[in-house]
Design a protein around this motif. Structure first.
Motif, PDB file in Angstrom:
ATOM      1  N   THR A  20      64.185  45.663  67.441  1.00  0.00           N
ATOM      2  CA  THR A  20      64.602  46.728  66.528  1.00  0.00           C
ATOM      3  C   THR A  20      66.409  46.585  66.655  1.00  0.00           C
ATOM      4  O   THR A  20      66.921  47.368  65.778  1.00  0.00           O
ATOM      5  CB  THR A  20      64.313  47.929  67.142  1.00  0.00           C
ATOM      6  N   GLN A  31      63.158  50.061  61.422  1.00  0.00           N
ATOM      7  CA  GLN A  31      62.214  48.996  61.512  1.00  0.00           C
ATOM      8  C   GLN A  31      60.766  49.344  61.056  1.00  0.00           C
ATOM      9  O   GLN A  31      60.131  48.582  60.111  1.00  0.00           O
ATOM     10  CB  GLN A  31      62.038  48.358  63.017  1.00  0.00           C
ATOM     11  N   THR A  32      60.157  50.671  61.163  1.00  0.00           N
ATOM     12  CA  THR A  32      58.917  51.168  60.746  1.00  0.00           C
ATOM     13  C   THR A  32      59.148  51.026  59.119  1.00  0.00           C
ATOM     14  O   THR A  32      58.264  50.969  58.417  1.00  0.00           O
ATOM     15  CB  THR A  32      58.619  52.336  61.357  1.00  0.00           C
ATOM     16  N   THR A  90      59.378  47.545  57.728  1.00  0.00           N
ATOM     17  CA  THR A  90      57.913  46.790  57.641  1.00  0.00           C
ATOM     18  C   THR A  90      57.196  47.347  56.834  1.00  0.00           C
ATOM     19  O   THR A  90      56.332  46.664  56.212  1.00  0.00           O
ATOM     20  CB  THR A  90      57.424  47.366  59.415  1.00  0.00           C
ATOM     21  N   GLN A  91      57.064  48.734  56.468  1.00  0.00           N
ATOM     22  CA  GLN A  91      56.275  49.259  55.246  1.00  0.00           C
ATOM     23  C   GLN A  91      56.512  48.682  54.109  1.00  0.00           C
ATOM     24  O   GLN A  91      55.736  48.195  53.236  1.00  0.00           O
ATOM     25  CB  GLN A  91      56.276  50.771  55.276  1.00  0.00           C
ATOM     26  N   PHE A 150      58.284  45.543  53.493  1.00  0.00           N
ATOM     27  CA  PHE A 150      57.533  44.080  53.483  1.00  0.00           C
ATOM     28  C   PHE A 150      56.342  44.136  53.461  1.00  0.00           C
ATOM     29  O   PHE A 150      55.744  43.085  52.698  1.00  0.00           O
ATOM     30  CB  PHE A 150      58.203  43.640  54.781  1.00  0.00           C
ATOM     31  N   GLU A 151      55.356  44.968  54.111  1.00  0.00           N
ATOM     32  CA  GLU A 151      54.077  45.063  53.894  1.00  0.00           C
ATOM     33  C   GLU A 151      53.643  45.210  52.503  1.00  0.00           C
ATOM     34  O   GLU A 151      52.535  44.830  52.114  1.00  0.00           O
ATOM     35  CB  GLU A 151      53.269  45.864  54.965  1.00  0.00           C
ATOM     36  N   LEU A 160      53.739  39.031  60.288  1.00  0.00           N
ATOM     37  CA  LEU A 160      55.083  39.407  59.659  1.00  0.00           C
ATOM     38  C   LEU A 160      56.015  39.828  60.958  1.00  0.00           C
ATOM     39  O   LEU A 160      55.491  40.343  61.980  1.00  0.00           O
ATOM     40  CB  LEU A 160      54.867  40.749  59.031  1.00  0.00           C
ATOM     41  N   VAL A 207      59.904  41.648  61.774  1.00  0.00           N
ATOM     42  CA  VAL A 207      60.822  42.398  60.997  1.00  0.00           C
ATOM     43  C   VAL A 207      62.098  42.613  62.163  1.00  0.00           C
ATOM     44  O   VAL A 207      61.918  43.123  63.219  1.00  0.00           O
ATOM     45  CB  VAL A 207      60.559  43.596  60.810  1.00  0.00           C
ATOM     46  N   THR A 208      63.213  42.063  61.850  1.00  0.00           N
ATOM     47  CA  THR A 208      64.286  42.245  62.822  1.00  0.00           C
ATOM     48  C   THR A 208      65.474  42.785  61.764  1.00  0.00           C
ATOM     49  O   THR A 208      65.953  42.468  60.723  1.00  0.00           O
ATOM     50  CB  THR A 208      64.733  40.896  63.488  1.00  0.00           C
ATOM     51  N   TRP A 264      67.512  44.903  57.034  1.00  0.00           N
ATOM     52  CA  TRP A 264      66.501  44.274  57.815  1.00  0.00           C
ATOM     53  C   TRP A 264      66.001  43.040  57.010  1.00  0.00           C
ATOM     54  O   TRP A 264      65.971  42.766  55.746  1.00  0.00           O
ATOM     55  CB  TRP A 264      65.391  45.219  58.046  1.00  0.00           C
ATOM     56  N   GLY A 283      62.708  40.328  57.013  1.00  0.00           N
ATOM     57  CA  GLY A 283      61.321  40.102  57.233  1.00  0.00           C
ATOM     58  C   GLY A 283      60.973  38.796  57.002  1.00  0.00           C
ATOM     59  O   GLY A 283      61.527  38.022  55.928  1.00  0.00           O
TER      60      GLY A 283
END
Length: 329
Positions: free
Chosen positions: A127, A175-176, A179-180, A182-183, A196, A198-199, A208, A210
């Motif tokens: 994160t 990050q959350t 991530t959503q 990217f998903e 996956l 993510v950073t 971010w 991914g």
């Protein structure tokens, strides 16, 4: 995290928890303990891959740091009177200065073996970037205030710890959200079983990166939380799955795949097999690359591993930062 952040964190937590009349000495002790776990970089484990994957190992393990803190506390309690006067507060100060180092490192992409010697992959919450001024600045200011304006020391240190901890909390939220995004982009591509990672990109938590790996293909995309990009766009690259399969029995390949939890790519340069850690850097500039084998008559032969450094470059960093505020053209 970087050594400055770790020293400041150690000084801040020790100064905040130790008795006020000994705060200055506690901060010096905390700064020393806050950097102590990273002294494992002085150990040569016998090869580049060994040094890379064993770093943040035993010296960052909670199973080592907690009892080690107790040993230090017992020694100081016996030989230094102030610890005997307020033993509980000193135990908290010493323990937190050590343990927070490992927990902070676990927030970076590199990963930290919090549960060594258990045979589990390193913890990599990813994160925070290894250097983040917004995390470090409150700690730096508080330590300066505590050093030169002792009347304000306690409040300054406590405030800085609250702010820096809140920033870590924000990094989890950021990050959350990313991530959503990217998903969702992977779902649009009808990719459901990709791993996956993510950073954040360098020095911030607003842009971010991914990385997804599926069926021998690596996908890489960026997501800014400050602009509406209309969805993440992934670039596709060959992961080198054939080379990874051919060299699957080589220890260095197995170790790097374990350490990076599968986020690696393989390529051949001058008949040498190079394994790159996909979690740090960006295509084609990955920070950690290792020569692990050379081509022989009957396949890949293990060699003494070497680090193959590659600099991201100032231009790439500048373009990444511009990407925070503007959509790519």
């Amino acid at each position: 995290m970087d050594s400055l952040s770790q020293a400041l964190l150690g000084a801040s937590v020790a100064g905040a928890f130790a008795p006020s009349k000994h705060r200055g000495k506690a901060m010096l002790l905390g700064a020393a303990l806050g950097t102590l776990p990273d002294m494992d970089v002085l150990i040569d484990y016998g090869g580049a891959v060994e040094n890379f994957t064993y770093h943040r190992g035993f010296s960052h393990s909670l199973f080592v740091l907690v009892p080690f803190a107790v040993v230090i506390w017992l020694a100081l309690r016996r030989w230094w009177a102030p610890v005997g006067e307020r033993p509980g507060r000193w135990l908290a100060a010493i323990s937190l200065a050590l343990v927070t180092h490992a927990l902070l490192d676990a927030h970076t992409a590199y990963g930290t073996q919090l549960l060594w010697p258990m045979d589990v992959p390193p913890t990599s919450w990813a994160t925070l970037f290894i250097i983040d001024p917004l995390y470090t600045l409150p700690l730096l200011i508080s330590v300066l205030i505590a050093t030169f304006w002792r009347r304000l020391a306690g409040r300054a240190l406590q405030a800085a710890l609250i702010l820096s901890t809140a920033y870590i909390g924000w990094s989890w939220i950021g990050q959350t959200i990313a991530t959503q995004h990217f998903e969702a982009a992977l779902a649009e591509l009808r990719i459901e079983d990709a791993e996956l990672f993510v950073t954040p990109t360098p020095l911030n938590t607003m842009l971010w990166r991914g990385v997804a790996v599926v069926d021998g293909v690596q996908l890489e995309g960026f997501d800014s939380l400050l602009i509406d990009e209309g969805g993440v766009e992934f670039s596709h690259f060959d992961q080198g799955a054939t080379y990874l399969a051919e060299a699957a029995d080589i220890w260095a390949v197995q170790q790097l795949r374990w350490f990076a939890q599968g986020f690696v790519r393989a390529e051949v340069e001058d008949d040498q097999l190079v394994i790159s850690d996909l979690r740090m850097g960006q295509h084609p500039f990955y920070v950690f690359n290792h020569i692990v084998a050379e081509r022989g008559d009957s396949g890949w032969n293990a060699v003494t591993t070497e680090m193959l450094p590659r600099s991201i470059g100032d231009r790439a960093i500048a373009e990444t930062w511009q990407r925070i505020w503007q959509e790519p053209r």
